[in-house]
Scaffold this motif. Structure first.
Motif, short mmCIF file in Angstrom:
data_model
loop_
_atom_site.label_atom_id
_atom_site.label_comp_id
_atom_site.label_asym_id
_atom_site.label_seq_id
_atom_site.Cartn_x
_atom_site.Cartn_y
_atom_site.Cartn_z
N ASP A 30 0.83 -1.21 0.00
CA ASP A 30 0.00 0.00 0.00
C ASP A 30 0.87 1.26 0.00
O ASP A 30 0.60 2.24 -0.70
N LEU A 31 1.96 1.22 0.76
CA LEU A 31 2.87 2.38 0.82
C LEU A 31 3.50 2.64 -0.55
O LEU A 31 3.53 3.77 -1.03
N LEU A 32 4.01 1.58 -1.17
CA LEU A 32 4.69 1.76 -2.45
C LEU A 32 3.71 2.10 -3.58
O LEU A 32 4.08 2.78 -4.54
N ALA A 33 2.49 1.63 -3.46
CA ALA A 33 1.51 1.95 -4.49
C ALA A 33 1.15 3.44 -4.45
O ALA A 33 0.76 4.02 -5.45
N GLY A 34 1.31 4.05 -3.27
CA GLY A 34 1.01 5.46 -3.10
C GLY A 34 -0.49 5.73 -3.21
O GLY A 34 -1.27 4.82 -3.50
N PRO A 35 -0.95 6.96 -3.01
CA PRO A 35 -0.11 8.07 -2.56
C PRO A 35 0.31 7.92 -1.10
O PRO A 35 -0.39 7.26 -0.33
N VAL A 36 1.45 8.52 -0.77
CA VAL A 36 1.92 8.49 0.61
C VAL A 36 1.04 9.42 1.44
O VAL A 36 0.77 10.55 1.04
N LYS A 37 0.54 8.91 2.56
CA LYS A 37 -0.26 9.72 3.47
C LYS A 37 0.44 9.72 4.82
O LYS A 37 0.61 8.65 5.42
N VAL A 38 0.82 10.89 5.27
CA VAL A 38 1.80 10.98 6.36
C VAL A 38 1.20 11.51 7.66
O VAL A 38 0.49 12.52 7.67
N VAL A 92 0.88 16.79 -0.51
CA VAL A 92 0.83 15.46 0.12
C VAL A 92 -0.11 15.56 1.32
O VAL A 92 -0.06 16.54 2.07
N GLU A 93 -0.96 14.55 1.48
CA GLU A 93 -1.86 14.56 2.64
C GLU A 93 -1.05 14.29 3.90
O GLU A 93 -0.35 13.26 3.98
N VAL A 94 -1.11 15.21 4.85
CA VAL A 94 -0.30 15.08 6.06
C VAL A 94 -1.06 15.65 7.25
O VAL A 94 -1.74 16.67 7.13
#
Lengths: 490, 58
Positions: B7-15, B32-34
């Motif tokens: 899931d992390l590598l597929a993205g998008p990264v949510k931090v 980026v969603e953070v």
């Protein structure tokens, strides 16, 4: 006699960058010898004591308390500095008044951000593993930027993460690019099919940027932290990253950059790359030639690693004409640890005697003869101070001393840009050179690690440096080769 | 590869950002969603107790 004054604010937290900025402002006041504002963690108590900033009043500060330490020439000066520190802490901007609502806990944050998949952790090292443990147990992967984490705690955390199927990047992981998103100190590079794994931040930055400058792209750059390949940790995160990139449909080849791993760990890593089956390039900085599986190739510099990943032959630009010198000595002043290591390897392999505070294999430590390559981002220089990539003023003194030396042929240094880094490191270096203002100085040779997509813009940084008469090589390895040319050894 | 890593590598990264606020600002600037955690040292600032509490799931 110096006067040391402490004040403790109970239950008051600010992040370390904000505190370092304030510390520098207070330390710059007339009559103040040294000043620091830090959280009262055990590690920080030690730093404050070493800096002669700790009196009895400060010793009561706990890890949740803010500790102010001031050493000044007189009591009134110390009191004025303390008043200034208090004013800075109480400024509305510092207290975050008016900012959007922020959750107090990881649990609440995950509730606000459905699908959260990464915790980026940069709290004091004493607390970093606890936060990462909470994150992996809530289903997140973790990137730990914090350093000063106990290695046994790192190994235990990573073993648990492996059981749970979560990736832990770090501790002391400065750089990552995941699914096109630069995290912490990283550069804006195009997406592509080269997947990278790095135990070193600036190593990853240099190789990702060189790949980008030559038309390639990155699928992911996974940082694992500088100690992952030590025997105590066993390469847990590196092995998980290899498995992930081997299975990732967007990754066609794998690059691994690290210091030479422990023997058994190196064996496990090479086996994993072989099982993964994708073409791979390894660069164990400073290591000798190794026996490799068929799909793995070994390179000995970051530059050659980038070109091997691209499937291209490295080009070597001719050095520019440089002012002749009677001296044959090169001094390296680096912000990037792996850039310093790469310079050592290139000078060493050219038959030069080299010494360093962060020596690679075959290099002596700081004492003795030879070209001195200093890693100014090493712990010895950055304990309780900002890293020179964030705040280049911390290497001012080293540059000012070096520029005044008539026994040096060349100063070799790096300029690192990208997210997390200073807004204009080239401008800062140019200002130092201009302030020195004589033409009897050693020649200055550098390279700019970054891309034109970075907030600072690589082309603009290079133009500034060249306008000031600084030689800018296309890569850190080329800069080291130009330094050899400056002493007639190139 | 586990689902969490996939899931992390597929993205998008949510931090979830815990610590330096500069990172949150830079990620937000890149869309980026953070979410920034308003963090302060847990367990009254006692690292050993904080570690123990995290093991107990607190």
């Amino acid at each position: 006699m110096a006067h040391v004054l402490n004040e403790v604010r109970r239950g008051f937290y600010l992040d370390s960058v904000a505190l370092m900025r304030m510390s520098r402002a207070i330390a710059g006041m007339d009559g103040v010898e040294e000043a620091a504002l830090m959280m009262g963690t055990p590690a920080n108590h030690e730093i404050m004591a070493d800096a002669r900033l700790l009196a009895d009043a400060g010793k009561t500060a706990g890890g949740g308390d803010l500790l102010i330490g001031i050493r000044a020439t007189s009591q009134p000066v110390a009191e004025a500095a303390l008043a200034e520190a208090t004013a800075l802490l109480d400024a509305p901007a510092t207290r975050g008044d008016g900012a959007a609502y922020r959750p107090k806990s990881l649990r609440a944050a995950v509730g606000m951000l459905p699908g959260a998949n990464l915790a980026l952790i940069s709290v004091p090292g004493d607390f970093a593993v606890a936060e990462a443990r909470k994150a992996i147990r809530r289903g997140l992967n973790a990137m730990i930027f914090s350093d000063n984490v106990d290695i046994e705690a790192e190994a235990a955390l990573k073993a648990e993460a492996r059981e749970l199927g979560r990736l832990v990047m770090g501790p002391d992981c400065g750089t990552a690019i995941i699914a096109g998103t630069p995290l912490a100190f990283a550069n804006v590079v195009p997406r592509g099919s080269i997947g990278m794994i790095g135990a070193s931040g600036t190593g990853l930055q240099e190789v990702t940027c060189l790949v980008a400058q030559h038309g390639g792209g990155i699928s992911h750059a996974i940082g694992v932290g500088g100690r992952d390949l030590k025997a105590e940790v066993g390469g847990i995160s590196t092995l998980m990253a290899i498995e992930a990139l081997a299975a990732d449909p967007g990754t066609d080849s794998i690059v691994l950059i690290a210091k030479p791993p422990a023997g058994d760990v190196a064996k496990a890593v090479l086996e994993a790359l072989e099982i993964g089956g994708k073409p791979a390039v390894i660069c164990f900085m400073g290591a000798a030639e190794m026996e490799l599986p068929e799909n793995v190739r070994q390179c000995f510099s970051l530059k050659n690693t980038a070109f091997a990943a691209l499937g291209e032959k490295p080009t070597t630009p001719a050095p520019p004409s440089m002012q002749a010198s009677d001296s044959e000595e090169i001094l390296g002043l680096f912000a990037g640890g792996t850039l310093c290591a790469e310079a050592q390897v290139i000078l060493r392999d050219a038959g030069q005697t080299v010494r360093s505070n962060a020596p690679v294999t075959g290099i002596s430590t700081q004492d003795g003869d030879g070209h001195l390559m200093l890693d100014l981002g090493d712990d010895d220089y950055t304990r309780g101070r900002p890293h020179p990539m964030i705040d280049p003023t911390v290497r001012n003194d080293a540059f000012i001393d070096a520029l005044a030396r008539t026994d040096l042929a060349a100063i070799l240094c790096d300029v690192v840009i990208g997210y997390g880094a200073h807004g204009d490191p080239a401008g800062h270096l140019v200002a130092l050179v201009s302030a020195h203002g004589t033409d009897t100085s050693p020649v200055l040779i550098t390279s700019v690690c970054g891309t034109d997509g970075d907030p600072q813009g690589r082309a603009g940084q290079i133009a500034k440096l060249e306008e000031a008469g600084i030689h800018v090589a296309p890569s850190n390895a080329d800069a080291a080769k130009w330094a050899l040319a400056a002493i007639g050894a190139g | 590869m586990s689902d969490a890593i996939k899931d992390l590598l597929a993205g998008p990264v949510k931090v979830v950002n815990i610590g330096l606020e500069g990172f949150e600002a830079e990620l937000s600037a890149q869309d980026v969603e953070v979410v920034q955690v308003d963090w302060s040292p847990p367990a009254g600032g006692d690292p050993k107790l904080a570690d123990l509490l995290s093991k107990l799931g607190a």
